[in-house]
Enzyme design. Sequence first.
Site, PDB file in Angstrom:
ATOM      1  N   TYR A 162       0.819  -1.208   0.000  1.00 14.02           N
ATOM      2  CA  TYR A 162       0.000   0.000   0.000  1.00 14.02           C
ATOM      3  C   TYR A 162       0.859   1.267   0.000  1.00 14.02           C
ATOM      4  CZ  TYR A 162      -4.646  -2.013   0.894  1.00 14.02           C
ATOM      5  OH  TYR A 162      -5.842  -2.668   0.793  1.00 14.02           O
TER       6      TYR A 162
ATOM      7  N   LYS B  52       3.237 -15.370   2.673  1.00 14.47           N
ATOM      8  CA  LYS B  52       3.475 -16.132   1.435  1.00 14.47           C
ATOM      9  C   LYS B  52       4.985 -16.347   1.374  1.00 14.47           C
ATOM     10  CE  LYS B  52       1.960 -17.879  -2.503  1.00 14.47           C
ATOM     11  NZ  LYS B  52       1.055 -19.043  -2.580  1.00 14.47           N
TER      12      LYS B  52
ATOM     13  N   ASP C 252      -2.850 -18.403   0.730  1.00 12.91           N
ATOM     14  CA  ASP C 252      -3.834 -19.139  -0.077  1.00 12.91           C
ATOM     15  C   ASP C 252      -4.493 -20.245   0.753  1.00 12.91           C
ATOM     16  OD1 ASP C 252      -1.372 -20.404  -0.023  1.00 12.91           O
ATOM     17  OD2 ASP C 252      -1.355 -20.977  -2.137  1.00 12.91           O
TER      18      ASP C 252
ATOM     19  N   ASP D 155      -6.202  -7.070   4.327  1.00 11.54           N
ATOM     20  CA  ASP D 155      -7.354  -6.448   3.671  1.00 11.54           C
ATOM     21  C   ASP D 155      -8.271  -7.533   3.119  1.00 11.54           C
ATOM     22  OD1 ASP D 155      -8.919  -4.378   2.494  1.00 11.54           O
ATOM     23  OD2 ASP D 155      -7.956  -4.802   0.568  1.00 11.54           O
TER      24      ASP D 155
ATOM     25  N   ASP E 167     -11.952  -9.186   4.843  1.00  9.44           N
ATOM     26  CA  ASP E 167     -13.224  -9.121   4.107  1.00  9.44           C
ATOM     27  C   ASP E 167     -13.832 -10.513   4.004  1.00  9.44           C
ATOM     28  OD1 ASP E 167     -13.179  -6.398   3.602  1.00  9.44           O
ATOM     29  OD2 ASP E 167     -13.663  -6.635   1.474  1.00  9.44           O
TER      30      ASP E 167
END
Length: 353
Positions: free
Chosen positions: A142, A189, A221, A245, A249
């Site tokens: 970001y 990751k 994942d 983020d 959600d």
Amino acid sequence: MNMNIAVLAGDGIGPEVVDQAMKVVKAIGQKFDHNMNFTSAITGAAAIDAVGDPYPEETHKICMDADAVLFGAIGHPKFDNDPSAKVRPEQGLLRMRKMLGLYANIRPTLVFPSLLHKSPLRRELIENADFVCIRELTGGIYFGDKGRNEAGDKAWDVCEYTKPEVERIVRLAYQYAQKRRKKLTVIDKANVLETSRLWREVCQGLEKEYADVETEYLFVDAAAMRIIQWPEGFDVVVTENMFGDIISDEASVISGSMGLMPSASIGLHTSVFEPIHGSYPQAAGLNIANPIGTVLSAAMMFEYAFDLKEEATLIKDIVDKSLAEGIVTEDIADDSKAYSTSDVGDWLAAQVV
Ligand code: IPM
Ligand code: MN
């Protein structure tokens, strides 16, 4: 207690849901005899329209001077559909996070017994789910360098983290886990990304200091699958900005409606409390948006910014009652019995006695 609260309603449904939270906050103030002082400030598309800047200096000053910020939402479709826009509402949110030093975003995944049937997941999978996602909020992709080459046919967004940035959020997550069920899941990751390997290195270095907490590592994942398959397996989750983020959600729909979920962003300066849903422009001005995410964010404000647990618990109890009695907006109403945003707010505030 004296409280100075900055109110940044923002765009879309932001003003409507913040209005309802304010009704509840004011009722709590009266009941518990707090001296509350509210200062409104502009942000997001509303601030771009007014002064050309989504997080004006004046707004920042109001936030810095406040004890807590109650935030609605920002975003407007006229910017979403215009990739060439130079100034965007979201930049205001990111700048606010950076300037207030809000490195930790705390997003609980709550399951409400009376709403189990609203979840896209089967009851037996979710009835014991109760976890918190702690998202790093001022670093990563970001905030890294972003740009285009001269021809405009190549673009980049750099993901960067420093050890101290990782360490402070991971320590916060461990401390959080110590107060809960003592399990920390680190999502990364690390099989692909160097920043993730740095995260893992830092976490592994801290494991011994928090030996009472079980540490688990999951690739993002696999974590995305596990959240759906076995949500009760999580207690505290910590992860970098963008994974957080997405994962938060995903986790928010477990409850049955994203409109229910609150968050707290904490760090170096004034903390910000906001629902995790966005500005939901299709519903703006229609008095149909669910105000509960914002009302529960106000509960988090009492708990985190003012250390007032009784006030926070009362708000949560009242929300539970509204859900159990069906005093809810259309996103979670059964059949045709939906209440308006302001009716739900009035009802909740009236319960504070
Ligand atoms: C959130 C939002 C923001 C984010 C957007 C609006 C910039 O999705 O708070 O999760 O990506 O952080
Ligand atoms: Mn988001």
